[in-house]
Motif scaffolding. Structure first.
Motif, mmCIF file in Angstrom:
data_model
loop_
_atom_site.group_PDB
_atom_site.id
_atom_site.type_symbol
_atom_site.label_atom_id
_atom_site.label_comp_id
_atom_site.label_asym_id
_atom_site.label_seq_id
_atom_site.Cartn_x
_atom_site.Cartn_y
_atom_site.Cartn_z
ATOM 1 N N LYS A 63 0.907 -1.204 -0.098
ATOM 2 C CA LYS A 63 0.013 0.126 0.165
ATOM 3 C C LYS A 63 0.746 1.169 0.030
ATOM 4 C CE LYS A 63 -4.152 -1.863 2.255
ATOM 5 N NZ LYS A 63 -5.155 -1.745 3.415
ATOM 6 N N ARG A 64 1.776 1.217 0.918
ATOM 7 C CA ARG A 64 2.667 2.483 0.952
ATOM 8 C C ARG A 64 3.580 2.588 -0.521
ATOM 9 N NH1 ARG A 64 5.782 1.105 6.535
ATOM 10 N NH2 ARG A 64 4.169 1.872 8.114
ATOM 11 N N LYS A 65 3.724 1.577 -0.913
ATOM 12 C CA LYS A 65 4.546 1.884 -2.385
ATOM 13 C C LYS A 65 3.593 2.537 -3.421
ATOM 14 C CE LYS A 65 8.041 -1.786 -2.120
ATOM 15 N NZ LYS A 65 8.700 -3.066 -2.622
ATOM 16 N N GLN A 119 3.894 10.466 -6.629
ATOM 17 C CA GLN A 119 4.821 10.800 -7.528
ATOM 18 C C GLN A 119 3.979 11.067 -9.046
ATOM 19 O OE1 GLN A 119 8.156 11.341 -7.640
ATOM 20 N NE2 GLN A 119 8.083 10.877 -5.349
ATOM 21 N N ALA A 120 3.228 10.390 -9.517
ATOM 22 C CA ALA A 120 2.349 10.610 -10.755
ATOM 23 C C ALA A 120 1.561 11.781 -10.549
ATOM 24 C CB ALA A 120 1.434 9.207 -10.951
ATOM 25 N N GLY A 121 0.952 12.216 -9.513
ATOM 26 C CA GLY A 121 0.324 13.409 -9.042
ATOM 27 C C GLY A 121 1.188 14.601 -9.298
ATOM 28 N N LYS A 122 2.500 14.495 -8.831
ATOM 29 C CA LYS A 122 3.414 15.456 -9.188
ATOM 30 C C LYS A 122 3.539 15.866 -10.767
ATOM 31 C CE LYS A 122 5.670 15.367 -4.564
ATOM 32 N NZ LYS A 122 6.939 14.920 -3.822
#
Length: 200
Positions: free
Chosen positions: A154-156, A163-166
């Protein structure tokens, strides 16, 4: 004592004072023409037959250790029962009968050994496909590891989504990079056969 010759016996006199001799006793042939054999050594004691002769097994062929033990017990029993009478013929006859029984039992022994090996192989095969029995202790250990692995996954996933949102561009950034997007919706509608009027 006079000895009546046996078909399956072989006698060798070793000494006369004291009288010592060996008798080799061979069983009748078994199912596969196999035989068992033993050589007995007898020594007359001074008061024989009022005391038992000395006896021992000096050699044997195709006999198991427990067979040899049984023959010694048989000789002891027969000697005690025949005390006071000449007994070598009786002792050797008993051993002869015992050897014949033993050779007959060899087939049964082989079948039992084969069956035992098959059972062991079957049990070994079962063990290969048999998992660890579940206990409260090993279940809790497994559950703790499973939950830790699930949490790590879940953390990964959250990190990847973050990261994808950034890296995701806003609508304004997309329009600034590609001016064709200004009229892309109009072109799409016109290609679909819809007339669109634009009031600039």
């Amino acid at each position: 004592e006079s000895l009546i010759p046996f078909f399956f016996l072989f006698l060798t006199v070793l000494s006369e004072k004291p009288t010592t001799f060996t008798i080799t006793v061979t069983s009748e042939a078994g199912e596969n023409d196999e035989t068992v054999q033993t050589t007995l050594k007898f020594t007359y004691r001074e008061k024989y037959p009022d005391e038992t002769p000395l006896y021992e097994i000096v050699s044997q062929e195709n006999l198991e250790d427990n067979d040899v033990t049984d023959i010694i017990k048989l000789l002891e029993q027969q000697a005690e029962e025949n005390l006071g009478m000449v007994m070598i013929f009786t002792l050797v006859s008993a051993v002869q009968e015992k050897l014949n029984e033993t050779v007959d039992q060899m087939k049964t022994r082989r079948e039992e050994e084969k069956k035992q090996k098959e059972l062991e192989a079957e049990e070994e095969e079962k063990q290969r496909f048999h998992g660890t029995p579940v206990t409260i202790e090993n279940f809790l250990n497994w559950k703790a590891k499973f939950d830790a692995e699930l949490l790590e996954i879940k953390r990964k996933k959250m990190k990847e989504e973050e990261q994808a949102g950034k890296n995701k561009l806003s609508g304004k950034q997309l329009f600034e990079m590609d001016h064709n997007l200004d009229t892309s919706d109009i072109q799409f509608l016109e290609e679909a056969g819809n007339s669109v009027e634009v009031d600039e």
